[in-house]
Design an enzyme around this catalytic site. Structure first.
Site, PDB file in Angstrom:
ATOM      1  CD  GLU A 140      -3.594  -0.551   0.509  1.00 31.40           C
ATOM      2  OE1 GLU A 140      -3.300   0.490   0.124  1.00 31.40           O
ATOM      3  OE2 GLU A 140      -3.820  -1.152   0.384  1.00 31.40           O
ATOM      4  CG  HIS A 178      -6.399  -3.502  -6.083  1.00 29.31           C
ATOM      5  ND1 HIS A 178      -6.719  -2.984  -4.371  1.00 29.31           N
ATOM      6  CD2 HIS A 178      -7.105  -4.678  -5.931  1.00 29.31           C
ATOM      7  CE1 HIS A 178      -8.289  -4.291  -3.697  1.00 29.31           C
ATOM      8  NE2 HIS A 178      -7.923  -4.612  -4.561  1.00 29.31           N
ATOM      9  CG  ASP A 188      -6.193   0.235  -5.403  1.00 27.34           C
ATOM     10  OD1 ASP A 188      -6.819   0.141  -6.004  1.00 27.34           O
ATOM     11  OD2 ASP A 188      -5.393  -0.191  -4.339  1.00 27.34           O
TER      12      ASP A 188
END
Ligand SMILES: [Zn+2]
Length: 270
Positions: A140, A178, A188
Site C-alpha cells: 500500500e 489492484h 488503485d
C-alpha cells in the site's frame, strides 16, 4: 526535598513506561496469531485438511519448504496519512491488511511476514488466478488517489521491490496493480502511479509500439484477456488497462494507438 524529587522521577518513569504505545496491544495480537500458525505448521503427524483419517501410518516427506509469493500487487491507500492506514490495518473489524505500507516521506512499515497471507486483494482475478491474496505480496502506497506520488516514496518502493523480487524470484510480469486484478471495483494505484519508471527497473512490463503491426482482425478484448485482465465486464477491463498503460486517456474506448500497445503487450505477456 531530594526524596520528593526521586519520588517524582519514579512516578514519571512509571507513567512513561506504562503509557500505551499506540500499537503495543495490536502487536500482541499479531504475536499471538503468528504463534497459532507456527503451531499449525509444527503439527505432527499432519491431520488431513478435510479431516479424513487415512489408514496408513504417517510418513512425512523430508523434502519441503515454505510456499512463496509469486505476485506483487500495488495499491494506493486512498487515505490522507500513513497513520490512518496503520490504524485501519490494526482494527479487527476492517478485515483488511497489506504486507507493506509506504508513507509519503519514504518510511516503510512492514506489517506482516511475507510468507503469511494479507487481506488486500479482495475479489479479484488475473489470468486464471483467483485467490490472489494467497499468492501475492500487497504493498500500500500512502496516497489519496488524486495526487502525484512523492519521490522518496517511489525510491523506498523500488528498494522494497528489489528485495522481494530477488527473495522470491518473482517474474517481471507479475508486478501489477489492484485495478488490474479487480476491474470495475478498484482503480488503485491511480493514473499518477509511475508504472513505466517501475518497468524500466524490472518491475512490471511496458510496451514499445515502434514496430507494432495491428492485424486486420485484431480482437482487443481477447488481447486484454491474454495480458491477464478479467474481461467479463469489457468496459471495466478497458478502464483498468487505461489506468495502467494509457493514464492520460480517461475515455474507456480502445483507440488505434491502444491496439498497437496491446499488440506489443500480448507478445510480452503470453
Ligand atoms: Zn487496493
Amino acid at each position: 526535598m531530594t526524596r520528593s524529587i526521586v519520588f517524582l522521577v519514579f512516578i514519571l518513569l512509571f507513567y512513561w513506561g506504562c503509557s500505551p504505545k499506540p500499537y503495543s496491544a495490536t502487536n500482541k495480537v499479531y504475536k499471538k496469531q503468528a504463534k497459532e500458525y507456527a503451531k499449525l505448521l509444527a503439527e505432527y503427524p499432519v491431520t488431513d485438511s478435510l479431516g479424513l483419517n487415512y489408514p496408513a501410518d504417517w510418513v512425512g516427506t523430508t523434502n519441503f519448504s515454505m510456499r512463496r509469493p509469486n505476485f506483487v500487487i500495488i495499491h494506493h491507500t486512498a487515505q490522507d496519512s500513513c497513520a490512518q492506514t496503520l490504524k485501519t490495518f490494526t482494527l479487527a473489524r476492517t478485515q483488511v491488511s497489506s504486507h507493506y505500507v509506504i508513507c509519503r516521506d519514504g518510511t516503510v512499515h512492514h506489517m506482516l511476514n511475507d510468507l503469511l497471507r494479507a487481506h488486500h486483494a479482495g475479489v479479484s482475478k488475473w489470468g486464471n488466478s483467483t485467490d490472489i491474496n494467497s499468492n501475492s505480496i500487497g504493498i500500500e502506497v500512502d496516497n489519496n488517489g488524486s495526487e502525484p506520488f512523492s519521490e522518496a516514496q517511489i525510491n523506498s518502493l523500488l528498494a522494497v521491490l528489489e528485495r522481494i523480487k530477488k527473495a522470491y524470484n518473482i517474474p517481471t510480469s507479475n508486478f501489477i496493480g489492484h485495478a488490474d486484478i479487480a476491474p470495475g471495483r478498484k482503480v488503485d494505484p491511480s493514473r499518477f502511479f509511475p508504472w513505466k519508471q517501475l518497468a524500466d527497473k524490472g518491475y512490471g512490463l511496458w510496451y514499445d509500439t515502434i514496430n507494432a503491426q495491428v492485424p486486420e482482425n485484431f480482437n482487443s478484448l481477447q488481447a486484454l484477456r491474454i495480458v491477464g485482465y478479467n474481461i467479463k465486464d469489457s468496459i471495466a477491463a478497458i478502464q483498468s488497462f487505461k489506468i495502467h498503460f494509457v493514464p492520460n486517456d480517461t475515455l474507456n474506448v480502445i483507440t488505434d494507438a491502444d491496439k498497437k500497445i496491446l499488440v506489443d503487450l500480448v507478445k510480452k505477456y503470453q
